[in-house]
Design a protein around this motif. Structure first.
Motif, PDB file in Angstrom:
ATOM      1  N   GLU A 219       0.834  -1.202   0.000  1.00 19.10           N
ATOM      2  CA  GLU A 219       0.000   0.000   0.000  1.00 19.10           C
ATOM      3  C   GLU A 219       0.865   1.246   0.000  1.00 19.10           C
ATOM      4  O   GLU A 219       0.555   2.236  -0.664  1.00 19.10           O
ATOM      5  N   LEU A 220       1.974   1.216   0.718  1.00 21.95           N
ATOM      6  CA  LEU A 220       2.871   2.373   0.728  1.00 21.95           C
ATOM      7  C   LEU A 220       3.486   2.590  -0.653  1.00 21.95           C
ATOM      8  O   LEU A 220       3.618   3.719  -1.119  1.00 21.95           O
ATOM      9  N   HIS A 221       3.857   1.482  -1.327  1.00 19.51           N
ATOM     10  CA  HIS A 221       4.402   1.594  -2.686  1.00 19.51           C
ATOM     11  C   HIS A 221       3.375   2.159  -3.647  1.00 19.51           C
ATOM     12  O   HIS A 221       3.692   2.993  -4.509  1.00 19.51           O
ATOM     13  N   ILE A 222       2.154   1.658  -3.495  1.00 22.07           N
ATOM     14  CA  ILE A 222       1.079   2.136  -4.383  1.00 22.07           C
ATOM     15  C   ILE A 222       0.843   3.620  -4.164  1.00 22.07           C
ATOM     16  O   ILE A 222       0.699   4.390  -5.123  1.00 22.07           O
TER      17      ILE A 222
ATOM     18  N   LYS B 277       1.370   6.555  -6.971  1.00 26.05           N
ATOM     19  CA  LYS B 277       0.319   7.502  -7.350  1.00 26.05           C
ATOM     20  C   LYS B 277       0.800   8.934  -7.243  1.00 26.05           C
ATOM     21  O   LYS B 277       0.435   9.795  -8.043  1.00 26.05           O
ATOM     22  N   LYS B 278       1.647   9.182  -6.217  1.00 29.18           N
ATOM     23  CA  LYS B 278       2.171  10.541  -6.068  1.00 29.18           C
ATOM     24  C   LYS B 278       3.112  10.895  -7.218  1.00 29.18           C
ATOM     25  O   LYS B 278       3.146  12.028  -7.705  1.00 29.18           O
ATOM     26  N   LEU B 279       3.938   9.913  -7.649  1.00 25.27           N
ATOM     27  CA  LEU B 279       4.936  10.183  -8.703  1.00 25.27           C
ATOM     28  C   LEU B 279       4.319  10.297 -10.080  1.00 25.27           C
ATOM     29  O   LEU B 279       4.640  11.204 -10.854  1.00 25.27           O
ATOM     30  N   PHE B 280       3.422   9.337 -10.418  1.00 23.64           N
ATOM     31  CA  PHE B 280       2.915   9.265 -11.781  1.00 23.64           C
ATOM     32  C   PHE B 280       1.473   9.771 -11.944  1.00 23.64           C
ATOM     33  O   PHE B 280       1.017   9.951 -13.062  1.00 23.64           O
TER      34      PHE B 280
END
Length: 562
Positions: A543-546, A550-553
């Motif tokens: 979930e942290l990766h997701i 989302k913040k980056l792309f």
């Protein structure tokens, strides 16, 4: 001596003879006794109601040698001179034929001179609304500063045409239309005094044709006496007034009720053959049905009837015709009357109206008949039997569990958004099994295919995430779709029925938005050790990766694949 018309012979000479204007005569009599005479009066009202007669009576009472009196004596020299028109101090001025300012100034120039034969100069200006603006201005100056010995009495049928500056300087008395009963009583007195034999129904017919004017009534009575032979009959009154006999109206109304078009057209031909005016006929017919409506709704108000006499035929007709039909008849007759005003061929409109009136269908007010009641009772009994069957098979219970919850959450959603049933969801998670979830997912596509398109569309962004033996949790991507789906009882029943056909289980569906599902599932996992029947999705690290992706792309470019 030359013959004088009845309305001239029987012109009122005292206030008590003025019919139907007690509110005016009593006020004037009290003012005379108390010697509170105004310098200007305005008498307004319909024609033939006693305005000019009351003005002359007032002039006599003011100048009577026995003053102060409430009634002129009609015996002294002043009273007899004013009655005969030989006293120049009481001037009756016709503004209709003397409307120019020069003529008004000729009269007003003599105002400043003192009276010669009586105590007060009285100027009776009839039809005062016909004066020109310049004449009104000349009169206004005199009304502002009148001599003490001058009284003005203005009479008019159209007071709205008089300048307000004139009206405000006068005591205004509004004469009313005289009732038919008062006119009949006055005519009875006259025919008794003159020795004329006259039917009472003929007098009533004349009184109603006079439309509230005593002078018109006496003129019609005079004409009817001249037309008749030895006795004034109802037929004589109908001929003189141009009205249609009530028997004819009853006959035509019966044709409408029995839908006899031929009889209605024959009656119309007979009417026109006798020279009756089509416009007067349509007006009489409207009044006929108006009186019938009043008679049916308020039978005690006989004085309010304008046209009809309460004979046996009319009473029978009124008892059989419904009120709804009277409304339709009056409406159609009124439209025909409006159309006849702008045509050169009124007979055509009358004939069309007769045909329509004979073919009119009564619009009954919606009422529950006995047959309808029996049909409703039978339907209710059938529905009760179906409800008992559904309860016995467990369908109603599951629907009751599913349906009330969306309604309650929809009520709360107007303030806080959709609120899922967390307690029931946790209960499902406690008993969730992976096998139950797999069975549900295996049949999910076929179940959607069996739904109607509108219900299947609600499941486009939804998937089951946990399941037990009797319920499952459905995750929606958007909160709005979740709320719409859970608010629709037919949708819930459709999904439940489709799954029942495939799995042979009646499952309760619990909807939850995706964002709230993550919170509810995390809270449950923290309190439990996890269950095999829960579609846990990504772990906390994922979930942290997701979230970081989302913040980056951008969230719209990130797709999560289970």
């Amino acid at each position: 001596m030359a013959y004088q018309a009845l309305y001239r012979v029987w012109r009122p000479q005292t206030f008590i003879d003025v019919v139907g204007q007690e509110h005016v005569t009593k006020t004037l009599q009290n003012a005379l006794l108390q010697q509170k005479i105004s310098h200007a009066y305005l008498f307004s009202g319909p024609r033939g109601t006693g305005k000019t007669s009351a003005a002359k009576i007032l002039a006599k009472a003011i100048n009577c040698e026995r003053a102060p009196v409430s009634e002129p004596c009609n015996e002294c020299a002043a009273c007899r001179g004013i009655t005969n028109g030989t006293i120049s101090d009481v001037l009756e001025f016709d503004a209709a034929s003397n409307s120019r300012v020069e003529e008004m100034r000729d009269v007003l120039d003599k105002v400043k001179f003192a009276p010669t034969a009586v105590n007060y100069k009285v100027y009776i200006i009839d039809e005062v609304h016909m004066l020109s603006i310049s004449a009104f201005n000349a009169l206004l100056k005199t009304l502002e500063e009148p001599p003490k010995h001058v009284i003005f009495i203005l009479a008019t049928t159209e007071p709205h045409k008089i300048p307000l500056t004139i009206i405000s300087r006068c005591q205004r008395f509004d004469f009313r239309r005289i009732t038919a009963g008062s006119i009949v009583n006055r005519m009875k007195l006259i025919v008794q005094e003159t020795g004329v034999d006259c039917d009472e129904q003929a007098l009533q017919m004349i009184a109603r044709a006079a439309e509230g004017g005593m002078r018109d009534a006496l003129s019609l009575l005079d004409q009817a006496i001249s037309y008749s032979q030895d006795r004034v009959t109802v037929e004589d009154a109908l001929t003189v007034t141009g009205s249609v006999s009530q028997g004819f109206l009853n006959k035509l109304a019966a044709a409408f009720q029995t839908k006899d078009v031929a009889s209605g057209l024959e009656a119309l031909d007979e009417l026109l053959y006798h020279g009756k005016d089509p416009a007067r006929f349509i007006e009489d017919f409207i009044l006929f049905y108006r009186d019938m409506l009043l008679f049916k709704t308020a039978p005690n108000l006989e004085e309010s009837l304008e046209r009809v006499l309460l004979d046996d035929d009319f009473r029978t007709m009124a008892d059989t015709i419904p009120i709804e039909q009277i409304y339709q008849l009056i409406d159609l007759l009124n439209k025909t009357q409006q159309e006849m005003r702008w045509t050169n061929h009124p007979r055509i409109f009358l004939e069309v109206a007769i045909v329509k009136l004979c073919q009119i269908e009564v619009k009954q007010v919606a009422q529950t008949q006995s047959g309808d009641i029996e049909q409703l009772l039978s339907r209710i009994e059938h529905l009760e039997n179906e409800l008992q069957y559904l309860k016995a098979n467990g369908v109603a219970q599951s629907q009751q569990e599913a349906a009330p919850q969306p309604q309650k959450s929809a009520h709360r959603s107007s303030r806080k958004g959709f609120q899922p049933a967390v307690g029931k969801i946790n209960e499902v998670l406690k008993h969730a099994k992976k096998s139950d979830l797999n069975v549900l997912k295996a049949n999910w596509g076929e179940m959607r295919a069996n739904l109607i398109k509108s219900h299947a569309a609600l499941l486009n962004d939804a998937e089951p995430v946990a399941a037990s033996d009797n319920a499952f949790i459905l995750k929606f991507k958007h909160e709005m779709l979740c709320q719409m789906a859970m608010d629709k009882s037919d949708f819930l029943e459709g999904v439940s029925t489709a799954l029942y056909k495939l799995t042979n289980k009646r499952l309760l569906m619990l909807g939850v938005p995706e964002e709230q599902w993550l919170t509810i599932r995390e809270s449950f996992l923290n309190s439990q050790h996890g269950e095999e029947g829960i579609d846990s999705g990504p772990n906390k690290e994922e979930e942290l990766h997701i979230s970081e992706a989302k913040k980056l792309f951008g969230a719209e470019f990130v797709e999560i694949i289970d």
